[in-house]
Design a protein around this motif. Structure first.
Motif, short mmCIF file in Angstrom:
data_model
loop_
_atom_site.label_atom_id
_atom_site.label_comp_id
_atom_site.label_asym_id
_atom_site.label_seq_id
_atom_site.Cartn_x
_atom_site.Cartn_y
_atom_site.Cartn_z
N VAL A 23 22.18 46.97 25.58
CA VAL A 23 22.54 46.41 26.88
C VAL A 23 22.93 47.52 27.84
N ALA A 24 22.02 47.84 28.75
CA ALA A 24 22.29 48.88 29.74
C ALA A 24 23.40 48.46 30.68
N ALA A 25 23.41 47.19 31.05
CA ALA A 25 24.38 46.71 32.03
C ALA A 25 25.80 46.87 31.52
N ALA A 26 26.01 46.72 30.21
CA ALA A 26 27.35 46.78 29.66
C ALA A 26 27.87 48.20 29.56
N GLU A 27 26.98 49.19 29.57
CA GLU A 27 27.39 50.57 29.35
C GLU A 27 28.28 51.10 30.46
N ARG A 28 28.13 50.58 31.66
CA ARG A 28 28.87 51.12 32.79
C ARG A 28 30.01 50.23 33.23
N MET A 29 30.39 49.27 32.41
CA MET A 29 31.50 48.41 32.78
C MET A 29 32.82 49.15 32.62
N VAL A 30 33.68 48.99 33.62
CA VAL A 30 34.98 49.64 33.63
C VAL A 30 36.01 48.63 34.12
N LEU A 31 37.14 48.58 33.45
CA LEU A 31 38.22 47.71 33.94
C LEU A 31 38.94 48.46 35.05
N ALA A 32 38.55 48.16 36.27
CA ALA A 32 39.14 48.83 37.42
C ALA A 32 40.58 48.36 37.61
N PRO A 33 41.42 49.21 38.18
CA PRO A 33 42.82 48.81 38.41
C PRO A 33 42.94 47.71 39.45
N ALA A 34 44.03 46.99 39.38
CA ALA A 34 44.29 45.96 40.38
C ALA A 34 44.48 46.63 41.73
N PRO A 35 44.07 45.98 42.80
CA PRO A 35 44.20 46.60 44.13
C PRO A 35 45.66 46.76 44.53
N ALA A 36 45.98 47.94 45.06
CA ALA A 36 47.34 48.19 45.52
C ALA A 36 47.61 47.46 46.83
N ILE A 37 46.55 47.24 47.61
CA ILE A 37 46.66 46.52 48.87
C ILE A 37 45.79 45.28 48.78
N ASP A 38 46.39 44.12 49.00
CA ASP A 38 45.66 42.87 48.86
C ASP A 38 46.33 41.80 49.71
N ALA A 39 45.60 40.72 49.96
CA ALA A 39 46.18 39.56 50.64
C ALA A 39 46.92 38.72 49.61
N PRO A 40 48.12 38.27 49.90
CA PRO A 40 48.85 37.44 48.94
C PRO A 40 48.18 36.08 48.79
N LEU A 41 48.34 35.49 47.60
CA LEU A 41 47.83 34.14 47.41
C LEU A 41 48.58 33.20 48.34
#
Length: 226
Positions: A23-41
Motif C-alpha cells: 500500500v503506497a498510500a499508507a507509507e506516507r501517513m503521519v499523525l500530525a499534531p493538533a493545531p495550535a490555532i483553531d476555532a473553538p467548537l
C-alpha cells in the motif's frame, strides 16, 4: 446459492483485503499534531470547507467518515464553471483541482481538526502537482478557504507543521482562497462505497480510510455521511 453482500460488508471486506497488498498510500501517513490555532467548537449553522489532495475519491471517502461531517461532495475548484467537467479537467489546463466540499457541524468538529485529518491521512502534501499514480495540476494539494478565519487557521497550521518538521520535504500545499466549488458528476459521488473492490480503490484509497480509523479512532464514524 449466492449471498448478496451489502455495501457495508463489501467495504469491510475491502478494508481487510487492503492489509494483504502493498500500500503506497499508507507509507506516507503521519499523525500530525493538533493545531495550535483553531476555532473553538460552538453551536451555529453548518460550515463548509474545500480540500484538494489528489483524486477526489479517496479524499471524499476519508472525510465522510469524520464525526460531525454531514456531507462530502467530490467536484472541482480553481477554474471556471464551464470547464468543471471530468474529461476537461483531466487535461490539466483548466485551473481546476479535483476537490471535495465538506459540510460539517462546527459544534462537533473544528476546521483545524479537518485540516489535521487532511494532512495526516487524506493525501501527501509534499507531492507537487501529483498524488501517487496521478499527475497533473488537477491533482495538486490546495486549500480553498471560504473566509478570513479559515485562511488564518490554515496558514497557521501549515506553518506549525513546517516548523515541527512533520513532513519532509517541504509542504507544497497552495492557498487559493474562496474560489467557487462545482459538484462533480454523479458517478463520482460515494465512489469508494460503490466500488470497494476496484484495484485503484483497494490500493490507493481504502488504506487512507483505514489509516484514518486507526489514527483517529475518537473521530471515526461507523456510519458515513450522506
Amino acid at each position: 446459492m449466492k449471498t448478496k453482500l451489502t455495501a457495508a460488508a463489501l467495504v469491510a471486506a475491502a478494508l481487510s483485503l487492503s492489509a494483504l497488498v502493498p500500500v503506497a498510500a499508507a507509507e506516507r501517513m503521519v499523525l500530525a499534531p493538533a493545531p495550535a490555532i483553531d476555532a473553538p467548537l460552538a453551536k451555529g449553522p453548518l460550515a463548509k470547507a474545500v480540500f484538494a489532495g489528489g483524486c477526489f475519491w479517496g479524499v471524499e471517502a476519508v472525510f465522510e467518515r469524520v464525526k460531525g461531517v454531514k456531507s462530502a461532495v467530490s467536484g472541482y475548484a480553481g477554474g471556471a464553471k464551464a470547464t468543471a467537467i471530468y474529461e476537461i479537467t483531466g487535461t490539466g489546463m483548466t485551473g481546476h483541482a479535483e476537490a471535495v466540499e465538506v459540510t460539517y457541524d462546527p459544534a462537533v468538529v473544528s476546521y483545524g481538526t479537518l485540516l489535521r485529518i487532511f494532512f495526516s491521512v487524506a493525501h501527501d502534501p509534499t507531492q507537487l502537482n501529483r498524488q501517487g499514480p496521478d499527475s497533473g495540476s488537477q491533482y495538486r494539494s490546495a486549500l480553498f478557504t471560504r473566509d478570513a478565519e479559515q485562511e488564518r487557521i490554515a496558514r497557521a497550521y501549515v506553518a506549525q507543521l513546517e516548523k515541527a518538521g512533520t513532513w519532509k520535504p517541504k509542504i507544497v500545499t497552495t492557498f487559493e482562497g474562496p474560489k467557487p466549488f462545482y459538484a462533480g458528476e454523479g458517478y463520482h459521488q460515494n465512489y469508494l462505497r460503490a466500488h470497494p473492490t476496484q484495484p485503484y480503490i483497494v490500493y490507493n484509497d481504502i488504506p487512507k480510510v483505514e489509516g484514518f480509523r486507526r489514527l483517529f479512532p475518537q473521530l471515526w464514524s461507523e456510519k458515513p455521511a450522506a
